[in-house]
Design a protein around this motif. Structure first.
Motif, PDB file in Angstrom:
ATOM      1  N   LEU A 154      -0.867   9.867  75.607  1.00 24.56           N
ATOM      2  CA  LEU A 154      -0.174  10.439  76.747  1.00 24.56           C
ATOM      3  C   LEU A 154       0.421   9.359  77.631  1.00 24.56           C
ATOM      4  O   LEU A 154      -0.054   8.234  77.683  1.00 24.56           O
ATOM      5  N   ARG A 155       1.461   9.718  78.344  1.00 24.17           N
ATOM      6  CA  ARG A 155       2.101   8.796  79.279  1.00 24.17           C
ATOM      7  C   ARG A 155       1.263   8.729  80.551  1.00 24.17           C
ATOM      8  O   ARG A 155       0.936   9.746  81.146  1.00 24.17           O
ATOM      9  N   HIS A 156       0.922   7.524  80.990  1.00 26.45           N
ATOM     10  CA  HIS A 156       0.164   7.324  82.222  1.00 26.45           C
ATOM     11  C   HIS A 156       1.160   7.090  83.350  1.00 26.45           C
ATOM     12  O   HIS A 156       1.836   6.072  83.386  1.00 26.45           O
ATOM     13  N   ALA A 206      -5.957  14.732  83.168  1.00 29.21           N
ATOM     14  CA  ALA A 206      -4.880  15.168  82.284  1.00 29.21           C
ATOM     15  C   ALA A 206      -5.254  16.513  81.690  1.00 29.21           C
ATOM     16  O   ALA A 206      -6.424  16.912  81.713  1.00 29.21           O
ATOM     17  N   GLN A 249      -5.689  10.821  75.651  1.00 34.56           N
ATOM     18  CA  GLN A 249      -5.188   9.892  76.663  1.00 34.56           C
ATOM     19  C   GLN A 249      -4.467   8.677  76.082  1.00 34.56           C
ATOM     20  O   GLN A 249      -3.567   8.139  76.706  1.00 34.56           O
ATOM     21  N   ARG A 259       1.843  18.593  80.864  1.00 40.71           N
ATOM     22  CA  ARG A 259       0.660  18.544  79.994  1.00 40.71           C
ATOM     23  C   ARG A 259       0.543  17.217  79.272  1.00 40.71           C
ATOM     24  O   ARG A 259      -0.494  16.887  78.738  1.00 40.71           O
ATOM     25  N   TRP A 260       1.620  16.460  79.217  1.00 37.99           N
ATOM     26  CA  TRP A 260       1.678  15.260  78.393  1.00 37.99           C
ATOM     27  C   TRP A 260       1.615  13.983  79.214  1.00 37.99           C
ATOM     28  O   TRP A 260       2.053  12.935  78.778  1.00 37.99           O
ATOM     29  N   GLU A 261       1.047  14.055  80.423  1.00 41.32           N
ATOM     30  CA  GLU A 261       0.920  12.878  81.275  1.00 41.32           C
ATOM     31  C   GLU A 261      -0.490  12.781  81.852  1.00 41.32           C
ATOM     32  O   GLU A 261      -1.171  13.784  82.019  1.00 41.32           O
TER      33      GLU A 261
END
Length: 70
Positions: free
Chosen positions: A55-57, A46, A52, A32-34
């Motif tokens: 969040l980690r891309h 995402a 965004q 959920r966090w990417e």
């Protein structure tokens, strides 16, 4: 001069592992966090697109390629 980045959209809620645009299988077990990018159509998605920035891309991923693309 940088172009505007592709917007991040909400993932396909019924099948989170699929791209919401083309329904290509992209991620085996999404977090959920990417933020993910589909290797088939370059759609960025995402679980929480409004977050965004935080969040980690992870870039372009594909379940079938079994490797992360640069």
């Amino acid at each position: 001069m940088q172009g505007t980045p592709t917007p991040v959209i909400d993932w396909y809620s019924n099948k989170a592992y699929q791209c919401p645009q083309c329904h290509h299988d992209t991620v085996a077990s999404p977090s959920r966090w990417e933020v993910y990018t589909c290797c088939n159509c370059a759609t960025r998605f995402a679980r929480f697109p409004r977050l965004q920035r935080f969040l980690r891309h992870v870039g372009v991923t594909c379940e079938f390629c079994t490797e992360r693309h640069p």
